[in-house]
Motif scaffolding. Structure first.
Motif, PDB file in Angstrom:
ATOM      1  N   PHE A   1       0.829  -1.213   0.000  1.00  0.00           N
ATOM      2  CA  PHE A   1       0.000   0.000   0.000  1.00  0.00           C
ATOM      3  C   PHE A   1       0.859   1.257   0.000  1.00  0.00           C
ATOM      4  O   PHE A   1       0.596   2.228  -0.709  1.00  0.00           O
ATOM      5  N   LEU A   2       1.889   1.229   0.836  1.00  0.00           N
ATOM      6  CA  LEU A   2       2.792   2.366   1.011  1.00  0.00           C
ATOM      7  C   LEU A   2       3.307   2.889  -0.327  1.00  0.00           C
ATOM      8  O   LEU A   2       3.469   4.091  -0.524  1.00  0.00           O
ATOM      9  N   ARG A   3       3.563   1.964  -1.255  1.00  0.00           N
ATOM     10  CA  ARG A   3       4.105   2.353  -2.554  1.00  0.00           C
ATOM     11  C   ARG A   3       3.011   2.559  -3.600  1.00  0.00           C
ATOM     12  O   ARG A   3       3.052   3.514  -4.368  1.00  0.00           O
TER      13      ARG A   3
ATOM     14  N   ASP B   1       1.342   2.388   6.481  1.00  0.00           N
ATOM     15  CA  ASP B   1       0.054   3.032   6.213  1.00  0.00           C
ATOM     16  C   ASP B   1      -0.851   3.042   7.437  1.00  0.00           C
ATOM     17  O   ASP B   1      -2.035   3.349   7.337  1.00  0.00           O
TER      18      ASP B   1
END
Lengths: 472, 472
Positions: free
Chosen positions: B153-155, B388
């Motif tokens: 998710f972070l990316r 996240d």
């Protein structure tokens, strides 16, 4: 309307000085950034969400249409009143007092009236920024209401992607305040209501507070100008760059030779960077950037870009006719001068289009072939964001061209371009400017009946009162 | 309901073999991935959007509730029928025939019944992937309906961020097919209706086709295990990593010592990578990756990660107690074994929470202090996506614990955790699993009245018929 009673009532609710009625005071709120001038019944400038809610409730109760206005930098007449003199402007320009930075969360809570430039100035010390890069300097609420994109969309996405939460006032009889100001990144607990207010030009509700995602400010940047071997190679060039530098790619902007020449002519301080001063038919500005300061053993970004371009240059596909790395400041100065340069070439008929990425050059190619036949003496000065399919398709007509004396020529030109872009290429007639009076007719023309119907029904449930310049 | 008439009618509309009624055939569609078993009146498996629309229209006309089911891998009982035997399952599992890749646009159009693993297998030759990384293997329609997040998710963000367009069937008397299948990245031409169907568990409409953003498959990956100096340093460590490697950071996962020990015990083939075999209280898996194959003059990603960790190690803030770069396969194998490992420790009470990033460790710290007092003999085995703010907060109770014999203990435990997470930390009670029967009560409890009311009204306008297991 029985003006003075309403004005007094509104002043009683939000303060004497918060409601303007003098023509001179109202003029800046009546005039759009690019198009036409309307007439406001009054300009209400509430200083808080509560006051804004009270003003909206009063106007809904009395059948007065309010047009929300943020920075008033939009280009489709979405934030100015019409010519009837019956609409009130609801300005966000006094909503500027909230600024709550959460560094650990990389987020900020701001009042909707804050200017983008103020926001980024206040974030500078934390090494963070709101990563939407625009020519104009809008206020945050309007950026959300129009879902602005800009030049770094390819890397950071649009405003929608960077909005964590919103506070919104609905145009109902009580001016319901809907608090959707989550600062969570992952939250799937029902319908994500804030999405209704993003990109709908303030017609579903008035945004008063925003919680925004922030990104580290890039510490290193390298830029190059690429001359594609042919229009067909542009799309492959983009894919090759994405494969080579991935998430470092932060801009991939297309510029027509006409637009570049207009900029160079208009701003004499710009250096012509092309060999022999000969501006190619089409040039691409590619930018890569990263958030860290240079590190031991790390190639400089200029070196990375040089190496990547060399690999592409030497590749079998022969995608490049020319390419050179240059100073970011100088290259971006040219890019940012395009808009003004083009405006000074003559009368502008501007389109904010987007396409599937692979269709951008096909559309431009078709225009180059067919436009001169259909509409002679019209110059194409396009530029745009190839990386996300966006094209600022600008047409320029000589200032003294008799065809521009009434609206018929411009209207038929507009309709012809839009029909090809939307109906034949499946493109968008408003990539990043959203909807206002200027392009309402095209919303009506290109939006399928069941989508218009559902949008209108949802809007009626959300904000039954008269709000905004968009019609569903 | 007068079953046989409806079954015959549905078979007439979508085909004899497309409607299951035999208990053995229906069983897999009645049983959720983690919780309980329902009873279906029938299972309808339309093979096209048109057939699905006909089935939905029929059921709306006759007051039959349909529960859309995609891969049935959800964890909140959102895709299975309840115990009444009155609900029909509407399965997407035969909607698999569309796969249209647009390489230049980095997008794909797929039927909603395609499995994530099939999709990525078919994209492999093009060097592209749908970048949502999950433990389960759902079908695409369900991923959109629950807006899944996952480990990267972070990316890459969630499914919402990667959805360009949808085709949806509404639960109205005609089974309206809403074609929102744009493949444009920038398109601001009114309200973005597709957002209503993302994360609403199929209750606003049934997704039959998706246009998805694709990303280049990473060609280089480096991973490290980081032992933070203290719980307080985790958030600073994340910010330091983001400043140092920016958009290369593709995972920043937290793992409690309890969860890691459970995984190591359960999967003997996993190597214990910690010094002296002593598992620390809390470990972070950090991953960086990039899309290009190694290039001349470029540091390897392992070197980059080593250098960055060295800088952080030597920094004034003393954020690290230990850190070492290790092989991605081995490190991810441990991460992926956590879920199964924890399950084998006893009876699981699982929470899918999220917080502001800076609050994750504060919440965990508070739980460590207060839980043993309030609920003795309950072990915390959390892991999650610190980058996240997501936490899979898992509690384990011994299998023979008498308190688990009725639901009261589990209910009070659940309510206690949720109240602290949501009401005191402003967190989410469903970070990435959306809403189903399992957490409906918490939707009712934590969702402000005006949000529930508006969500219900909008839903009624969109899909007035009975659809899905979520109640508004």
């Amino acid at each position: 309307m029985s003006d003075s009673i309403h004005i007094s009532a509104l002043r009683g609710l939000i303060g004497d000085h918060a409601v303007l009625t003098e023509p001179a005071d109202m003029a800046p709120y009546e005039t759009g950034a690019r198009y036409d001038k309307g007439l406001a019944a009054f300009v209400a400038r509430p200083g808080s969400t509560e006051h804004l809610s009270a003003a909206v409730a009063y106007c809904v109760q009395h059948g007065i249409c309010l047009v929300p206005q943020s920075g008033n930098t939009g280009l489709v007449s979405g934030s100015t009143p019409d010519a009837t003199g019956a609409q009130g402007v609801l300005s966000l320009d006094r909503l500027t007092s909230i600024f709550e930075l959460d560094r650990a969360n990389r987020s900020v809570r701001v009042a909707a009236g804050m200017r983008l430039s103020d926001l980024n100035a206040r974030l500078e010390d934390a090494g963070l920024c709101f990563p939407i890069d625009l020519g104009a300097d809008p206020r945050v609420g309007g950026m959300v209401a129009t879902n602005t994109g800009g030049s770094r969309f390819l890397r950071y996405g649009d405003v929608r992607r960077n909005t964590l939460g919103l506070k919104v006032v609905l145009a109902d009889a009580t001016g319901t305040v809907l608090d959707l100001t989550s600062d969570l990144r992952k939250n799937n607990t029902g319908v994500d209501l804030k999405q209704l207010f993003i990109g709908t030009s303030g017609s579903y509700g008035v945004i008063t507070e925003c919680v925004l995602n922030l990104e580290p400010v890039p510490q290193q940047t390298a830029t190059a100008l690429l001359v594609p071997a042919s229009p067909e190679s542009v799309s492959d060039l983009l894919n090759a760059m994405e494969a080579a530098v991935g998430s470092y790619l932060s801009a991939f902007e297309g510029m027509s030779g006409n637009a570049v020449r207009a900029a160079l002519d208009h701003v004499p301080s710009l250096r012509n960077p092309f060999q022999g001063g000969i501006v190619p038919d089409f040039v691409i500005l590619a930018e890569i950037s990263r958030s860290n300061t240079p590190r031991k053993g790390e190639q400089s970004l200029d070196e990375v870009l040089e190496t990547v371009l060399e690999e592409i240059w030497e590749g079998e596909d022969q995608l490049l006719a020319d390419a050179f790395v240059g100073p970011p400041g100088e290259i971006w100065a040219m890019r940012h001068a395009l808009s003004e340069g083009v405006k000074h070439r003559g009368r502008l008929v501007a389109f904010d289009l987007s396409f599937r990425r692979g269709d951008v050059m096909r559309f431009l190619d078709r225009m180059k072939t067919e436009l001169p036949v259909k509409f002679p003496d019209v110059t194409i000065c396009d530029f745009g964001h190839i990386g996300d399919g966006g094209v600022h398709f600008n047409l320029v007509v000589a200032r003294d061209d008799a065809r521009m004396s009434d609206g018929a020529f411009e209207n038929s030109l507009r309709a012809w371009v839009f029909d090809i872009a939307v109906q034949q290429f499946g493109g968008s007639f408003s990539a990043e400017h959203a909807i206002g009076r200027k392009n309402q007719a095209f919303y009506d023309r290109y939006t399928p009946r069941e989508i218009r119907k559902l949008s209108a029904s949802l809007r009626k449930v959300t904000s039954p009162g008269a709000l905004g310049s968009m019609k569903f």
